[in-house]
Scaffold this active site. Sequence first.
Site, short mmCIF file in Angstrom:
data_model
loop_
_atom_site.label_atom_id
_atom_site.label_comp_id
_atom_site.label_asym_id
_atom_site.label_seq_id
_atom_site.Cartn_x
_atom_site.Cartn_y
_atom_site.Cartn_z
N GLU A 109 -26.07 10.86 -30.88
CA GLU A 109 -25.22 11.73 -31.69
C GLU A 109 -25.17 11.28 -33.14
O GLU A 109 -25.30 12.10 -34.07
CB GLU A 109 -23.80 11.77 -31.12
N GLU A 110 -24.99 9.98 -33.37
CA GLU A 110 -24.87 9.50 -34.73
C GLU A 110 -26.15 9.74 -35.53
O GLU A 110 -26.11 10.07 -36.71
CB GLU A 110 -24.53 8.01 -34.73
N ASP A 135 -25.84 17.72 -28.09
CA ASP A 135 -25.35 16.53 -28.79
C ASP A 135 -24.52 15.74 -27.80
O ASP A 135 -23.52 16.24 -27.28
CB ASP A 135 -24.52 16.95 -30.00
#
Length: 406
Positions: free
Chosen positions: A274-275, A251
Site C-alpha cells: 500500500e505504501e 490496495d
Amino acid sequence: MTDQQQKNNETADQMFHGVPLNDIPNLFQAPPTLKDMQDINDVGHTFMIKPFKYDPSNPNLEPEPIHGMGNYFDIWNDDHVHLPCSPFNVMVYSAEERAQFISIILSKMISLALDVGNICSQPPPLLRIGTHRSVTMSQRQAASLLACAFFCLFPHQFNDQISNQHQTYQSINFIHLFRSGSPWKLEKLKCILHYFRRICEDMPKGVLTFRRFALPDVWIPKWTESQKPLCKIHLRKDTTIEDMHGLLQVDFANEFIVRSLQGGGVMNEGIVQEEIRFTICTEMLVSVLICEVMLSNECIFLIGCEQYVTYAGYADTFKAKDNFIDKTPKDSWGRKLSHVVAMDAINYLNPLNQYTIESMSRELIKAYTCFRIPKSMENFMFGVATGKWGCGAFNGDAQLKGMSYQ
C-alpha cells in the site's frame, strides 16, 4: 538617558523597594570599549564574518561571510554543525537539482498551499463511517491539498461523536516523513518530491474521484444459498498489481488507509504494497485527509490517480527510480481509467483465529463489499487484480484468502 526615560524609571521606582533604578549601573550609560575584531586572539571565539565595525552613519552596512559570499569552506567533524550543503552529507539531489527545487518548485508549492481557498473554493467533504459518498476534484485541487500537507498546515480532524481516545481520522501532515529514520523514508520522499516537481512544471488537467461505500446488512449474501459459480482466475508471478491495466486494482489497506503496524504507513516507516502504491501515485494520499477509519463492511475507491515515478525493490530494498509518464486513457469525466479499491484484512496475531466462521465471514463480506458490481455497472464489468491480501504482516492464509476472492 532622555528625560522621558528618567521619568519612566522614577515612576517604576515608586512601585518597588530598594535603591532607585537610576542607582543601578546601566549598559547604556557607559558602553564597553571593544577591541577591533581583527585584534581578537582567542582560539575559543570563532568569527563567522570578516572583521566588521559598526558605523552609526551607515546602519545598513552588512557583515560579510568569513570566506566571502558564494564561497563555502567545508568542515565536517564533531566540533561543527553538519550543514546540509556539505559534500559529506547524504544528498538526495545534485546541486543543480537543489537549486531548481529551492528557487522554482518550492515557491510554486508555497503558492499552491497559500491559494488553497481559491483553488478548492470550498472544503472537501469528509467520507465518514457508514456513508456511501463520493468527492470528485481536479488534479490541481489535489495538488493544493497535498502542498498544505507537505507544509504540515492541516489541523487534526476530530469526530465529535467519538471520544478523543478513539479518534477515527489520521493526520495527512508530512511531519513524520520528515523525521530521521530508515533509508527508505528518503526514497519515499524522493518519489513525493518528484510528484511536486512534475505538477509544478506542468500541472495535470485531469479529475480524481474518491468514493466510500458501506454495504448495508440487508445486502449481505446468504452464502449457503448462493448458486453462482466461481469466477475465472488467472495466476502469474511476473508482474505487479499496478501493471494490470484495465482491472480493479486492490490496495492492501489498513483500516486507517495507509497506516500500517508499529507506527508505519506511507507517512512514516512503512514501505510495502500500500505504501509503495501511494508513494508512486501521490494523489492517492488525499484519501488520508478525507476518509475516516473503515469498518468491516466498508471500502474506499480511488479513481483516476496518476502514477508519476517508477521504483525497484520492496520493503527495506525500496528505491525510487525514474520519471513515469502515465498513458492510461481517460473517461468522459477526465479521470484516468485507473480504479483502485482499498480493502483492509484482519490482523491475525494468532493465525489459527482466521479459520473460525466469524473470521471467514468477515473477510467474505469485505471482499464482496469491494468487488460487487453495482446495477449501474452491470454492462461494464471488469476483472480484479490482486495478490496475497493480508498474508504478510497480518499472517493470513493465502489459500483461504483466495477462496474469499472467488
